[in-house]
Design a protein around this motif. Sequence first.
Motif, mmCIF file in Angstrom:
data_model
loop_
_atom_site.group_PDB
_atom_site.id
_atom_site.type_symbol
_atom_site.label_atom_id
_atom_site.label_comp_id
_atom_site.label_asym_id
_atom_site.label_seq_id
_atom_site.Cartn_x
_atom_site.Cartn_y
_atom_site.Cartn_z
ATOM 1 N N GLY A 25 -0.979 68.527 83.118
ATOM 2 C CA GLY A 25 -0.302 68.586 84.410
ATOM 3 C C GLY A 25 0.758 69.652 84.359
ATOM 4 O O GLY A 25 0.701 70.548 83.510
ATOM 5 N N SER A 26 1.732 69.559 85.231
ATOM 6 C CA SER A 26 2.788 70.555 85.227
ATOM 7 C C SER A 26 4.142 69.872 85.319
ATOM 8 O O SER A 26 4.266 68.770 85.844
ATOM 9 C CB SER A 26 2.645 71.512 86.412
ATOM 10 O OG SER A 26 1.465 72.260 86.279
ATOM 11 N N LYS A 27 5.121 70.578 84.745
ATOM 12 C CA LYS A 27 6.485 70.091 84.857
ATOM 13 C C LYS A 27 7.251 71.129 85.665
ATOM 14 O O LYS A 27 7.162 72.331 85.392
ATOM 15 C CB LYS A 27 7.073 69.932 83.461
ATOM 16 C CG LYS A 27 8.424 69.251 83.428
ATOM 17 C CD LYS A 27 8.724 68.763 82.015
ATOM 18 C CE LYS A 27 9.955 69.448 81.472
ATOM 19 N NZ LYS A 27 10.340 68.930 80.152
ATOM 20 N N TYR A 28 7.974 70.673 86.686
ATOM 21 C CA TYR A 28 8.743 71.586 87.517
ATOM 22 C C TYR A 28 10.224 71.281 87.384
ATOM 23 O O TYR A 28 10.623 70.114 87.284
ATOM 24 C CB TYR A 28 8.363 71.415 88.994
ATOM 25 C CG TYR A 28 6.947 71.804 89.303
ATOM 26 C CD1 TYR A 28 6.594 73.140 89.477
ATOM 27 C CD2 TYR A 28 5.966 70.828 89.432
ATOM 28 C CE1 TYR A 28 5.281 73.489 89.768
ATOM 29 C CE2 TYR A 28 4.655 71.162 89.724
ATOM 30 C CZ TYR A 28 4.316 72.497 89.886
ATOM 31 O OH TYR A 28 3.019 72.840 90.165
ATOM 32 N N GLU A 29 11.017 72.334 87.389
ATOM 33 C CA GLU A 29 12.454 72.141 87.574
ATOM 34 C C GLU A 29 12.782 72.596 88.982
ATOM 35 O O GLU A 29 12.370 73.677 89.413
ATOM 36 C CB GLU A 29 13.241 72.951 86.545
ATOM 37 C CG GLU A 29 13.117 72.344 85.150
ATOM 38 C CD GLU A 29 13.952 73.053 84.085
ATOM 39 O OE1 GLU A 29 13.694 72.803 82.901
ATOM 40 O OE2 GLU A 29 14.829 73.864 84.461
ATOM 41 N N VAL A 30 13.512 71.741 89.687
ATOM 42 C CA VAL A 30 13.809 72.015 91.089
ATOM 43 C C VAL A 30 15.315 72.079 91.267
ATOM 44 O O VAL A 30 16.028 71.145 90.880
ATOM 45 C CB VAL A 30 13.231 70.898 91.998
ATOM 46 C CG1 VAL A 30 13.518 71.212 93.465
ATOM 47 C CG2 VAL A 30 11.746 70.723 91.749
ATOM 48 N N GLU A 31 15.785 73.182 91.825
ATOM 49 C CA GLU A 31 17.222 73.278 92.072
ATOM 50 C C GLU A 31 17.535 72.657 93.421
ATOM 51 O O GLU A 31 16.942 73.005 94.443
ATOM 52 C CB GLU A 31 17.667 74.740 92.047
ATOM 53 C CG GLU A 31 19.182 74.857 91.963
ATOM 54 C CD GLU A 31 19.675 76.292 92.072
ATOM 55 O OE1 GLU A 31 18.958 77.196 91.595
ATOM 56 O OE2 GLU A 31 20.764 76.481 92.635
ATOM 57 N N LEU A 32 18.463 71.708 93.429
ATOM 58 C CA LEU A 32 18.797 70.999 94.661
ATOM 59 C C LEU A 32 19.941 71.703 95.382
ATOM 60 O O LEU A 32 20.575 72.620 94.842
ATOM 61 C CB LEU A 32 19.185 69.551 94.336
ATOM 62 C CG LEU A 32 18.083 68.741 93.629
ATOM 63 C CD1 LEU A 32 18.580 67.340 93.306
ATOM 64 C CD2 LEU A 32 16.828 68.675 94.495
ATOM 65 N N ALA A 33 20.218 71.237 96.593
ATOM 66 C CA ALA A 33 21.224 71.887 97.433
ATOM 67 C C ALA A 33 22.609 71.881 96.784
ATOM 68 O O ALA A 33 23.407 72.803 96.971
ATOM 69 C CB ALA A 33 21.278 71.195 98.789
ATOM 70 N N ASP A 34 22.911 70.851 95.975
ATOM 71 C CA ASP A 34 24.253 70.784 95.365
ATOM 72 C C ASP A 34 24.302 71.530 94.028
ATOM 73 O O ASP A 34 25.300 71.465 93.311
ATOM 74 C CB ASP A 34 24.673 69.324 95.185
ATOM 75 C CG ASP A 34 23.844 68.621 94.128
ATOM 76 O OD1 ASP A 34 22.746 69.125 93.789
ATOM 77 O OD2 ASP A 34 24.284 67.572 93.619
ATOM 78 N N GLY A 35 23.213 72.245 93.681
ATOM 79 C CA GLY A 35 23.229 73.041 92.451
ATOM 80 C C GLY A 35 22.699 72.310 91.242
ATOM 81 O O GLY A 35 22.464 72.925 90.207
ATOM 82 N N SER A 36 22.488 70.997 91.322
ATOM 83 C CA SER A 36 21.961 70.268 90.166
ATOM 84 C C SER A 36 20.446 70.470 90.064
ATOM 85 O O SER A 36 19.811 71.001 90.978
ATOM 86 C CB SER A 36 22.303 68.783 90.280
ATOM 87 O OG SER A 36 21.644 68.231 91.395
ATOM 88 N N THR A 37 19.888 70.056 88.924
ATOM 89 C CA THR A 37 18.468 70.303 88.674
ATOM 90 C C THR A 37 17.705 68.983 88.592
ATOM 91 O O THR A 37 18.134 68.054 87.909
ATOM 92 C CB THR A 37 18.297 71.066 87.349
ATOM 93 O OG1 THR A 37 19.049 72.273 87.434
ATOM 94 C CG2 THR A 37 16.847 71.402 87.089
#
Lengths: 263, 374
Positions: B321-333
């Motif tokens: 599968g895949s692992k994603y890192e997503v940057e959120l609106a408050d800057g956290s991941t």
Amino acid sequence: MTMSPFTRVLLGLCCLLVALWLVAPTLVVVPMSFNENKSLAFPPKGFTLDWYANFFSNPEWSSSLFNSLKVASLVAVAATVLGTLAAFGLDRMKSASAGWLRMILLTPMIVPGVVLGIGIYAVYLDTHLVGTLFGFVVAHTMLAIPFVLIAVSASLEVFDKRLELAAASLGAGRWTTFRTVTMPLIAPGILSGFLFAFVTSFDEIIVSLFITSPYLKTLPVQIYSSITRDADPTVAAVGTILFLATTLLIGLGLVLFGRERRT
Amino acid sequence: MATAVPTLGRGAAIGIRSVSKHYGGFAALSDVSLHIEPGEFMTFLGPSGSGKTTTLNLIAGFTDISGGHLDVGGKSVVGVPAHKRNIGVVFQHYALFPHMTVGGNVAYPLSLRRVPAAERTERVKRALEMVKMTDFAHRYPSELSGGQQQRVALARAIVFDPPLLLMDEPLGALDKKLREWLQLEIKRIHRELGTTFVYVTHDQEEALVLSDRIAVFNGGRVEQIGTGRQLYDEPATLFVGRFIGDSTVLRGAARSDGTGTALTIAGETVVTDKRLSGGGVPVMLIRPEKLRLQRRSATGAGDGLNRLAGRISEVIYLGSGSKYEVELADGSTAIVRSPLGDESFAIGDPVDLLFSPADAKLLADDRSADTTLT
Ligand SMILES: Nc1ncnc2c1ncn2[C@@H]1O[C@H](COP(=O)(O)OP(=O)(O)OP(=O)(O)O)[C@@H](O)[C@H]1O
Ligand SMILES: [Mg+2]
């Protein structure tokens, strides 16, 4: 970095000169021991083994050799035991005073021999230890302990103390651990300490001159009194024998040490 | 293995009650309590300096406890010297005796116990068979690789049948492939011996592979004890949640009422049906497989799912599968794992992050968890 041929030759020449300078006294003594004339002349004339025969047949010489061997053996054993115990204790001491204690134990190496000789002589006069075997052994042991301490401490420095924890976890008490793990691994240090102690006592002259008596002379004392009395080439023969013996002894030590290191 | 006789249930229980250890004024351990069952595989997991080795050394008897009670096999061992505890220890640095052969090393604990020569030979052989080192009996430790040395150390630690085996990061100095293989070997040996194993590591994957239960250490305390699954599914503290497995931590302005807790993060609000029982500032922790990604859309999430806007910042292909890192609106991941066959995304894609209110764990914030983890 590469050296120009000129620098290389110059360096080689310097090394050769220094080496020659260091072995020159030995190179003088050996030929003199075969001198036919009863004088310490250099260069010597002729060839004879008389002086070697004299060394072994003259009781004055042979008894002093025997005395020296006796004293040096006792000193080597005593200094090795005491010096090893001291090195081990200092190695395990957590307090800051360990450094001071080590310094105190090393002072006999730093204090001039003459000063020690005077001090020891003064005490020995009062306690009637002048010219006794016990007196010689005690004085020489004091001089030899620093050498054992240094040699054994160096071994303990590189000894992995975590092996002692491993031994304890396997069921070995402190003494068993020392006997079966620590001691075999620091044996090269103990052995070289032993050899150093032996040699220190065997060729000690300054303190010995103070505490000697006509009834107990060590070999260096005998050599000294012989050479001041008459120019007997037996001295050169003794010197040659000693030179060979020490070379063999140290060589043996190095071989043993090398074997220990390889396993 | 045919020669090994399973002797289950020979392991010793360990009771650690309110144990503390001080070095001068510094508390390396404070009020640690944990019970280890006979034959259990217990792992101490935690960051560097958290007190794992200290605890192990107390059990082994290498250091004395400053306070509390310590029982091994139902008997107090306080004041009993290490060499009388009959506990096997495997060290990270192998600690084989360099002046003895492999055979000599393994025979050492038997000689100390005055085991007759014939039986000694037999038991050394069996122990070396167990770690597959029979052919090396006449070699010296310096002639072995790290992995081989550690296997010999293991044989030496089990040859005298101790009811308890302690291991302090035994695979720490080995490369990954070898480590994974030896993990399975250790697991097999544990099964065959039935001895209690206590294992120290700071590698959470290793802990999950090996252990029946894991004790998570942090700052000289035990934060939580449980199976790998319990620690992953029900972390008691934010520290444990973050230390075991990947996780996304959401912080924001919190509001709690009778039905649950709401968190407002950079203008968006997410909810959960849980409430924080103790004090503290609530944060949400969500596991990567509980998060779902979809292309940014104007419409709401629907289905009562929480929705947060973000942008893909990293894509890691995992094979399965895949692992994603997503940057959120408050800057956290946020970390998301999506199975094979799901829609794939590229770095920079605007996405919506969806998760069910029931899948969010609510924990008290602990900023120290951020610093001690890195
Ligand atoms: N002999 C000692 N003297 C003083 N402090 C010590 C001593 N031994 C350990 N400590 C301290 O106790 C704390 C816990 O150490 P410990 O060795 O138990 O950590 P650990 O969890 O094993 O860490 P690591 O994963 O790095 O091995 C550390 O802060 C350490 O500095
Ligand atoms: Mg440690």
